[in-house]
Design an enzyme around this catalytic site. Structure first.
Site, PDB file in Angstrom:
ATOM      1  CG  ASN A   1       9.472  53.515  54.915  1.00  0.00           C
ATOM      2  OD1 ASN A   1       9.364  53.939  53.764  1.00  0.00           O
ATOM      3  ND2 ASN A   1       9.463  54.318  55.963  1.00  0.00           N
TER       4      ASN A   1
ATOM      5  CG  ASP B   1      13.830  61.625  54.624  1.00  0.00           C
ATOM      6  OD1 ASP B   1      13.049  60.719  54.269  1.00  0.00           O
ATOM      7  OD2 ASP B   1      14.348  61.671  55.753  1.00  0.00           O
TER       8      ASP B   1
ATOM      9  CG  HIS C   1       9.653  57.895  52.888  1.00  0.00           C
ATOM     10  ND1 HIS C   1      10.098  56.645  53.253  1.00  0.00           N
ATOM     11  CD2 HIS C   1      10.655  58.748  53.220  1.00  0.00           C
ATOM     12  CE1 HIS C   1      11.307  56.747  53.803  1.00  0.00           C
ATOM     13  NE2 HIS C   1      11.668  58.014  53.793  1.00  0.00           N
TER      14      HIS C   1
ATOM     15  NE  ARG D   1       4.733  58.228  54.532  1.00  0.00           N
ATOM     16  CZ  ARG D   1       5.840  58.087  55.235  1.00  0.00           C
ATOM     17  NH1 ARG D   1       6.489  56.925  55.252  1.00  0.00           N
ATOM     18  NH2 ARG D   1       6.322  59.087  55.935  1.00  0.00           N
TER      19      ARG D   1
HETATM   20 ZN   LIG Z   1      13.690  58.547  54.570  1.00  0.00          ZN
END
Ligand SMILES: [Zn+2]
Length: 428
Positions: free
Chosen positions: A95, A306, A63, A65
């Site tokens: 995301n 992750d 991620h 961001r």
């Molecule tokens: Zn994740």
């Protein structure tokens, strides 16, 4: 720029190569392994005596961001963390804010990453618009803009009918769906693994079944549709078994393990340590053993971090409310090598899980060290021990449960396309 890496132990898991040799790099690609061509005049020589020379690491679950939450991490800080960790290819989850569910976001991520130039960043597009689980994205358009797979990671796709349609669509183009498996009604309100430790702490639990029933559902839907699925951060023994059975039936189902699920269990939540809060949660010792066995026997061909940066405030709320996630790019290699020390894997197999294993799942031209391949290379000293010190990390957020751990194996150089990405500040 012509680079000669001299006298290192060259390990390429994809080909089985493991020998002391020189590596000659020109025009961004590996020109030779062994004797360099007679006319090869190196502009730079890296003395790799005592070092391991392996493909640059591929982290398929990160991620970054950006856009939207740059105070946690941005593409530049994430790329620096990757380079410092020996990671040359990063697949970043959708995301962001806005969500990577449209072409403009994908293009923005790619162009920023190229400008930074420290890592190859491969965007993953959303399966559903705004990760809401309701309307499918234009996957074909996103793939055209550079998305290498699709995922609503951070959230499951709750509706089985939507998932069926997503898989049917993906199957027609052979796109990969990466699935965060969590059954919302079973995990609702949960803060950690359901079990004796949660009971003692008075915290609501998340049962293994939350993960297992969704893996079962999606394996069945993959079989129905012919779609290709990859299960993210597998954390339960039941999940491992479902993936193993699916593979035995010949289904295109792959999976990954996260380092924290390979080393920690729910008791590491200790006295409400928010750095041990993640989704899926840290599970039992039996689950950890099952995930380790699956990484060892190749049921899970990837170790992926992750990497989920959060600022201190997001982690300082009460345990039940605080943000999920841990950072991982800078500890990936050291923790993977610890699996070798703990005799879970031999060194080449361990490196396979962070190089060609994930590269093959994503279909990337990466994770291999062969003549003609792109010169994405990681050099590390396998003997040097170091302590995980959050204050010395390059990620903008340092929410790691591994602070203070002693790890063996220190990255000395990271090359991306033959250019030195780490150490930083090298003049070309
Ligand atoms: Zn994740």
């Amino acid at each position: 720029m012509r680079t000669l890496i001299r006298g290192g132990r060259v390990i390429d898991p994809a080909s089985g190569r493991d020998e002391v040799a020189d590596v000659a790099i020109a025009n961004g690609r590996i020109q030779a392994i062994g004797d360099a061509p007679g006319d090869f005049g190196a502009d730079r020589v890296i003395d790799a005596d005592g070092l391991v020379v392996c493909p640059g690491l591929v982290d398929m679950h990160v991620h970054l961001r950006e856009p939207g939450q740059e105070w946690k991490e941005d593409i530049e800080s994430g790329s620096r963390a990757a380079a410092a960790g020996g990671v040359t290819s990063v697949a970043c989850m959708a995301n962001t804010r806005p969500v990577n569910d449209r072409r403009s976001v994908t293009e923005q991520i790619k162009s920023t990453a190229q400008r930074v130039g420290l890592s190859r960043v491969h965007p993953i597009g959303a399966i559903t618009r705004d990760l809401a689980g309701e309307t499918l994205t234009e996957m074909h358009e996103l793939a055209g803009a550079g998305c290498v797979a699709f995922s609503d990671d951070g959230r499951p796709v709750p509706d089985a009918g939507i998932m069926r349609r997503a898989l049917e669509y993906a199957a027609t183009f052979d796109y990969l769906l990466i699935l965060h498996e969590e059954e919302g009604a079973l995990s609702a309100g949960g803060a950690m693994n359901e079990g004796a430790h949660a009971t003692r702490m008075g915290l609501p639990g998340i049962p293994n079944a939350s993960e297992d029933v969704m893996i079962a559902r999606d394996v069945i839907l993959a079989e129905l549709t012919g779609g290709r699925i990859h299960i993210a951060h597998v954390a339960t023994s039941g999940g491992v078994e479902l993936i193993r059975q699916a593979q035995a039936r010949g289904l295109p189902v792959t999976g990954e393990a996260a380092p924290h699920h390979l080393f920690l269990t729910d008791t590491d939540v200790g006295a409400f340590d928010s750095h041990a809060k993640m989704a899926p949660p840290l599970r039992s010792p039996e689950d950890r053993a099952a995930v380790r066995a699956a990484v060892a026997d190749g049921t899970l061909t990837a170790i992926a971090t992750d990497h989920a940066p959060h600022e201190a405030d997001a982690k300082s709320e009460a345990f039940a409310c605080c943000a999920n996630g841990v950072t991982g790019l800078e500890t990936l290699l050291g923790l993977t090598l610890r699996l070798v020390d703990e005799e879970v894997l031999d060194l080449p197999s361990a490196l396979a899980r962070v190089t060609n294993g994930p590269a093959e799942v994503l279909g990337l031209e990466a994770g291999r060290l062969g003549v003609g391949e792109v010169a994405d290379v990681c050099l590390f000293d396998p003997e040097t021990e170091w302590t995980v010190e959050p204050e010395r990390m390059y990620s903008r957020s340092v929410n790691t449960p591994f602070a203070g751990w002693r790890l063996r194996g220190r990255v000395t150089h990271t090359l991306v396309g033959g250019r030195l990405a780490y150490p930083f500040g090298d003049a070309e």
